[in-house]
Motif scaffolding. Structure first.
Motif, PDB file in Angstrom:
ATOM      1  N   LEU A 172       0.818  -1.212   0.000  1.00 32.30           N
ATOM      2  CA  LEU A 172       0.000   0.000   0.000  1.00 32.30           C
ATOM      3  C   LEU A 172       0.854   1.266   0.000  1.00 32.30           C
ATOM      4  O   LEU A 172       0.493   2.261  -0.640  1.00 32.30           O
ATOM      5  CB  LEU A 172      -0.940  -0.006   1.210  1.00 32.30           C
ATOM      6  CG  LEU A 172      -2.041  -1.084   1.193  1.00 32.30           C
ATOM      7  CD1 LEU A 172      -2.865  -1.012   2.466  1.00 32.30           C
ATOM      8  CD2 LEU A 172      -2.938  -0.900  -0.027  1.00 32.30           C
ATOM      9  N   VAL A 173       1.972   1.243   0.729  1.00 38.15           N
ATOM     10  CA  VAL A 173       2.858   2.416   0.736  1.00 38.15           C
ATOM     11  C   VAL A 173       3.409   2.666  -0.667  1.00 38.15           C
ATOM     12  O   VAL A 173       3.445   3.801  -1.151  1.00 38.15           O
ATOM     13  CB  VAL A 173       4.010   2.225   1.739  1.00 38.15           C
ATOM     14  CG1 VAL A 173       5.003   3.391   1.647  1.00 38.15           C
ATOM     15  CG2 VAL A 173       3.461   2.120   3.160  1.00 38.15           C
ATOM     16  N   GLY A 174       3.821   1.592  -1.333  1.00 37.66           N
ATOM     17  CA  GLY A 174       4.317   1.719  -2.700  1.00 37.66           C
ATOM     18  C   GLY A 174       3.264   2.255  -3.644  1.00 37.66           C
ATOM     19  O   GLY A 174       3.553   3.090  -4.514  1.00 37.66           O
ATOM     20  N   VAL A 175       2.017   1.788  -3.483  1.00 39.20           N
ATOM     21  CA  VAL A 175       0.916   2.282  -4.319  1.00 39.20           C
ATOM     22  C   VAL A 175       0.757   3.787  -4.139  1.00 39.20           C
ATOM     23  O   VAL A 175       0.626   4.542  -5.113  1.00 39.20           O
ATOM     24  CB  VAL A 175      -0.399   1.557  -3.975  1.00 39.20           C
ATOM     25  CG1 VAL A 175      -1.581   2.240  -4.654  1.00 39.20           C
ATOM     26  CG2 VAL A 175      -0.320   0.103  -4.390  1.00 39.20           C
ATOM     27  N   GLY A 176       0.777   4.242  -2.875  1.00 38.76           N
ATOM     28  CA  GLY A 176       0.615   5.665  -2.605  1.00 38.76           C
ATOM     29  C   GLY A 176       1.744   6.501  -3.190  1.00 38.76           C
ATOM     30  O   GLY A 176       1.502   7.527  -3.842  1.00 38.76           O
ATOM     31  N   LEU A 177       2.982   6.064  -2.969  1.00 35.29           N
ATOM     32  CA  LEU A 177       4.131   6.823  -3.475  1.00 35.29           C
ATOM     33  C   LEU A 177       4.150   6.860  -4.998  1.00 35.29           C
ATOM     34  O   LEU A 177       4.376   7.913  -5.608  1.00 35.29           O
ATOM     35  CB  LEU A 177       5.431   6.202  -2.950  1.00 35.29           C
ATOM     36  CG  LEU A 177       5.699   6.344  -1.449  1.00 35.29           C
ATOM     37  CD1 LEU A 177       6.940   5.543  -1.049  1.00 35.29           C
ATOM     38  CD2 LEU A 177       5.882   7.814  -1.072  1.00 35.29           C
ATOM     39  N   LEU A 178       3.905   5.713  -5.635  1.00 34.09           N
ATOM     40  CA  LEU A 178       3.933   5.671  -7.096  1.00 34.09           C
ATOM     41  C   LEU A 178       2.804   6.507  -7.697  1.00 34.09           C
ATOM     42  O   LEU A 178       3.003   7.207  -8.697  1.00 34.09           O
ATOM     43  CB  LEU A 178       3.823   4.225  -7.582  1.00 34.09           C
ATOM     44  CG  LEU A 178       3.848   4.033  -9.107  1.00 34.09           C
ATOM     45  CD1 LEU A 178       5.171   4.517  -9.684  1.00 34.09           C
ATOM     46  CD2 LEU A 178       3.609   2.586  -9.471  1.00 34.09           C
ATOM     47  N   SER A 179       1.628   6.455  -7.089  1.00 38.81           N
ATOM     48  CA  SER A 179       0.497   7.221  -7.601  1.00 38.81           C
ATOM     49  C   SER A 179       0.778   8.716  -7.562  1.00 38.81           C
ATOM     50  O   SER A 179       0.513   9.442  -8.525  1.00 38.81           O
ATOM     51  CB  SER A 179      -0.774   6.902  -6.801  1.00 38.81           C
ATOM     52  OG  SER A 179      -1.119   5.535  -6.927  1.00 38.81           O
ATOM     53  N   VAL A 180       1.343   9.182  -6.449  1.00 38.94           N
ATOM     54  CA  VAL A 180       1.667  10.615  -6.331  1.00 38.94           C
ATOM     55  C   VAL A 180       2.743  11.005  -7.340  1.00 38.94           C
ATOM     56  O   VAL A 180       2.645  12.046  -8.006  1.00 38.94           O
ATOM     57  CB  VAL A 180       2.126  10.946  -4.895  1.00 38.94           C
ATOM     58  CG1 VAL A 180       2.662  12.375  -4.815  1.00 38.94           C
ATOM     59  CG2 VAL A 180       0.976  10.764  -3.919  1.00 38.94           C
ATOM     60  N   ALA A 181       3.788  10.171  -7.467  1.00 35.07           N
ATOM     61  CA  ALA A 181       4.881  10.485  -8.398  1.00 35.07           C
ATOM     62  C   ALA A 181       4.394  10.520  -9.845  1.00 35.07           C
ATOM     63  O   ALA A 181       4.731  11.442 -10.608  1.00 35.07           O
ATOM     64  CB  ALA A 181       6.005   9.460  -8.241  1.00 35.07           C
ATOM     65  N   MET A 182       3.590   9.539 -10.240  1.00 37.12           N
ATOM     66  CA  MET A 182       3.085   9.503 -11.602  1.00 37.12           C
ATOM     67  C   MET A 182       2.121  10.652 -11.866  1.00 37.12           C
ATOM     68  O   MET A 182       2.141  11.274 -12.945  1.00 37.12           O
ATOM     69  CB  MET A 182       2.396   8.166 -11.866  1.00 37.12           C
ATOM     70  CG  MET A 182       3.336   6.979 -11.945  1.00 37.12           C
ATOM     71  SD  MET A 182       4.422   7.034 -13.384  1.00 37.12           S
ATOM     72  CE  MET A 182       3.261   6.745 -14.705  1.00 37.12           C
ATOM     73  N   PHE A 183       1.272  10.946 -10.906  1.00 38.12           N
ATOM     74  CA  PHE A 183       0.331  12.060 -11.064  1.00 38.12           C
ATOM     75  C   PHE A 183       1.089  13.372 -11.261  1.00 38.12           C
ATOM     76  O   PHE A 183       0.762  14.160 -12.160  1.00 38.12           O
ATOM     77  CB  PHE A 183      -0.576  12.155  -9.839  1.00 38.12           C
ATOM     78  CG  PHE A 183      -1.647  13.215  -9.955  1.00 38.12           C
ATOM     79  CD1 PHE A 183      -2.898  12.894 -10.463  1.00 38.12           C
ATOM     80  CD2 PHE A 183      -1.402  14.525  -9.564  1.00 38.12           C
ATOM     81  CE1 PHE A 183      -3.886  13.863 -10.573  1.00 38.12           C
ATOM     82  CE2 PHE A 183      -2.382  15.504  -9.678  1.00 38.12           C
ATOM     83  CZ  PHE A 183      -3.631  15.166 -10.180  1.00 38.12           C
ATOM     84  N   ALA A 184       2.100  13.612 -10.430  1.00 35.42           N
ATOM     85  CA  ALA A 184       2.870  14.858 -10.529  1.00 35.42           C
ATOM     86  C   ALA A 184       3.620  14.945 -11.858  1.00 35.42           C
ATOM     87  O   ALA A 184       3.693  16.013 -12.477  1.00 35.42           O
ATOM     88  CB  ALA A 184       3.846  14.963  -9.359  1.00 35.42           C
ATOM     89  N   LEU A 185       4.177  13.814 -12.310  1.00 39.93           N
ATOM     90  CA  LEU A 185       4.925  13.813 -13.569  1.00 39.93           C
ATOM     91  C   LEU A 185       4.012  14.088 -14.764  1.00 39.93           C
ATOM     92  O   LEU A 185       4.323  14.932 -15.618  1.00 39.93           O
ATOM     93  CB  LEU A 185       5.629  12.465 -13.749  1.00 39.93           C
ATOM     94  CG  LEU A 185       6.432  12.285 -15.045  1.00 39.93           C
ATOM     95  CD1 LEU A 185       7.485  13.366 -15.190  1.00 39.93           C
ATOM     96  CD2 LEU A 185       7.068  10.898 -15.090  1.00 39.93           C
ATOM     97  N   VAL A 186       2.877  13.389 -14.827  1.00 43.59           N
ATOM     98  CA  VAL A 186       1.942  13.601 -15.937  1.00 43.59           C
ATOM     99  C   VAL A 186       1.358  15.014 -15.875  1.00 43.59           C
ATOM    100  O   VAL A 186       1.187  15.679 -16.906  1.00 43.59           O
ATOM    101  CB  VAL A 186       0.825  12.548 -15.908  1.00 43.59           C
ATOM    102  CG1 VAL A 186      -0.221  12.839 -16.978  1.00 43.59           C
ATOM    103  CG2 VAL A 186       1.410  11.161 -16.123  1.00 43.59           C
TER     104      VAL A 186
END
Length: 523
Positions: A210-224
């Motif tokens: 779940l921590v990985g899901v949260g971190l990856l989601s934020v990183a991908m959202f910010a990049l896109v």
């Protein structure tokens, strides 16, 4: 340590669960997702007029889908590995159809954009699950052929979106581009129930990160978000730099976390395969060349040539047909001779096509354009198939969903990067050359600030003609604007061509996927 995973045993009865039955079963779902990525562009003007939206709000009809798709792809891939590709594929199809109906019934832009984001999320569930089903159903020596057919469906549906959308919107209104998903989705569900093997998870024992899901989601959202906003507000604007900084910082935290967690969302060990890592880079470059070129060509055909969206879609039809044919053919070739040579040749063909497109003139004929469209579609279809096979074919079967999510994410990011970075090149070239073309046409001199103010219109193939301008003045401004647009497009295509040549050299470092039935990864 070294891990080896075998494919989950598929339970088959007759045709059900067989390789080609699986491919037929997922065809309608895959086409539905790919079609919705491009079909809505034609409907946007009608949506804007009906819902009385601003341009910024209208852009989010497209951006919302892209964000939902890009942010959730890898997580969705992990869900498929953990809970079974068949189950997640059916969940994605049903959710996609329900949300499509909700979009069509929307009476305001806020609700419409929210549902478009949800549609992107369900689309993200469908794609990795479909790839995982193929990875488990086909033997290793026939994977490239399967991915070729898969890529052909994606390419043909994406390129055919504007044509189908033009016909639907002109005949039935903008809601029809979403209602069309209902019959397509019903067929997809029925085929899935009939032809797909019973659900079996590839990696059922892993815990969910779940921590990985949260971190990856934020990183991908910010990049896109940074890539989406940069062309609008500028590359040095606070929102662009801030989003990019968040993406870098949170992305770094994600990598550090994944290195220490027992059951990571994204096993970083798969990137120790040179073929996987190179395949990801190549997929980004393929999307940059394909989506970036379609982005500029659309403005060229509709703005400079004055074609309607439907006619413009028909002009690019040779590329769609070539991709539909070239992908499965490329898959057969790759299965026979390996990945490196076909992919390198495909990239060189794409480089030549992009160079040819850089030679277009405002009055270039359809036949001249068609030559380069065919070459571009043929070259990139082989590269897309090879890169997909390199990424998914070199990953363990139990990580097929995650690997597919990585492949799809790379394609989405490449498309955003192509439109953003090459768009910036185009705009800069227009600002530089517009004063020169104004002077050559005998028009009043304009400075850099005026050229910058006009660049937004000119970069879309238009002309900033003042209201009430005399016909001869309007014609001169239009001609100067089109020439400036062509300068920018030539430079953008030239840069893309050079990038493809560099990618061809990089592709020679790839190795074929293991043919013994499983990829071996050191984790």
């Amino acid at each position: 340590m070294t891990t080896t995973a075998s494919a989950p045993a598929a339970v088959t009865s007759g045709v059900r669960g067989g390789p080609w039955a699986t491919l037929v079963a997922i065809a309608f779902g895959v086409i539905m997702v790919a079609l919705d990525g491009t079909i809505v562009a034609v409907a946007n003007p009608a949506i804007g007029a009906d819902l009385q939206t601003s341009l910024a709000e209208l852009q989010w009809v497209t951006h919302g889908y892209l964000l939902g798709l890009a942010v959730f792809l890898i997580t969705a891939g992990k869900l498929g590995d953990r809970f079974g590709y068949r189950r997640m594929y059916m969940v994605g199809i049903i959710g996609f159809v329900v949300v499509s109906v909700a979009i069509a019934l929307s009476s305001g832009v806020v609700a419409l954009v929210a549902f478009r984001i949800a549609q992107g999320v369900f689309g993200a569930i469908i794609s990795p699950a479909a790839m995982g089903l193929l990875r488990a159903a086909f033997p290793p020596h026939r994977l490239s052929q399967a991915f070729g057919v898969f890529g052909g469906m994606l390419g043909a549906a994406s390129a055919g979106g504007p044509i189908i959308g033009g016909m639907l919107v002109s005949s039935f209104g903008w809601q029809s581009v979403f209602y069309i998903n209902v019959p397509v989705g019903v067929v997809a569900v029925l085929l899935g129930v009939w032809l797909l093997a019973p659900n079996r998870a590839a990696d059922p024992g892993s815990r969910f990160d779940l921590v990985g899901v949260g971190l990856l989601s934020v990183a991908m959202f910010a990049l896109v978000w940074a890539l989406v906003e940069a062309p609008v507000v500028g590359w040095t604007a606070p929102v662009t730099l801030g989003s990019a900084a968040v993406a870098l910082a949170v992305g770094t935290l994600f990598v550090l976390w994944e290195r220490r967690v027992v059951d990571p969302l994204l096993p970083l060990g798969i990137f120790r395969s040179a073929s996987v890592s190179i395949g990801v880079v190549l997929m980004i470059l393929v999307a940059l060349g394909l989506i970036g070129s379609l982005f500029f060509i659309t403005f060229y055909l509709q703005g400079v040539h004055g074609y309607s969206p439907l006619v413009a879609g028909m002009v690019t039809l040779p590329m769609s047909i070539t991709m539909a044919i070239g992908s499965p053919l490329g898959g057969r070739i790759i299965d026979r001779v390996g990945t490196r040579v076909p992919v390198a040749v495909g990239l060189l063909a794409a480089a030549l096509a992009l160079f040819g497109l850089s030679l277009l003139r405002p009055d270039s004929g359809v036949a001249f354009m068609g030559i380069w469209f065919v070459l571009l579609g043929g070259g990139l279809s082989v590269v897309m198939t090879g890169a997909t096979a390199a990424i998914i074919g070199n990953a363990p079967v139990r990580y097929a969903g995650v690997a597919s999510g990585v492949q799809q994410s790379a394609m989405q990011l490449g498309g955003s990067l192509g439109t953003a970075a090459l768009g910036a090149v185009l705009s800069a070239a227009i600002v530089s050359s517009l004063p020169r073309h104004f002077a050559a046409a005998g028009l009043p001199e304009i400075g850099a600030e005026e050229a910058t103010a006009m660049a937004s219109v000119v970069s879309q193939g238009g002309a900033a003609v003042p209201e009430g301008a005399a016909p001869d003045v309007a014609a001169a401004i239009t001609q100067a604007s089109h020439l400036a647009f062509m300068d920018g497009m030539h430079l953008a295509f030239g840069i893309a061509s050079v990038v493809m040549v560099a990618a061809a050299l990089l592709s020679l470092l790839m190795k074929p996927a293991p043919r013994g039935g499983e990829a071996v990864v050191h984790i």
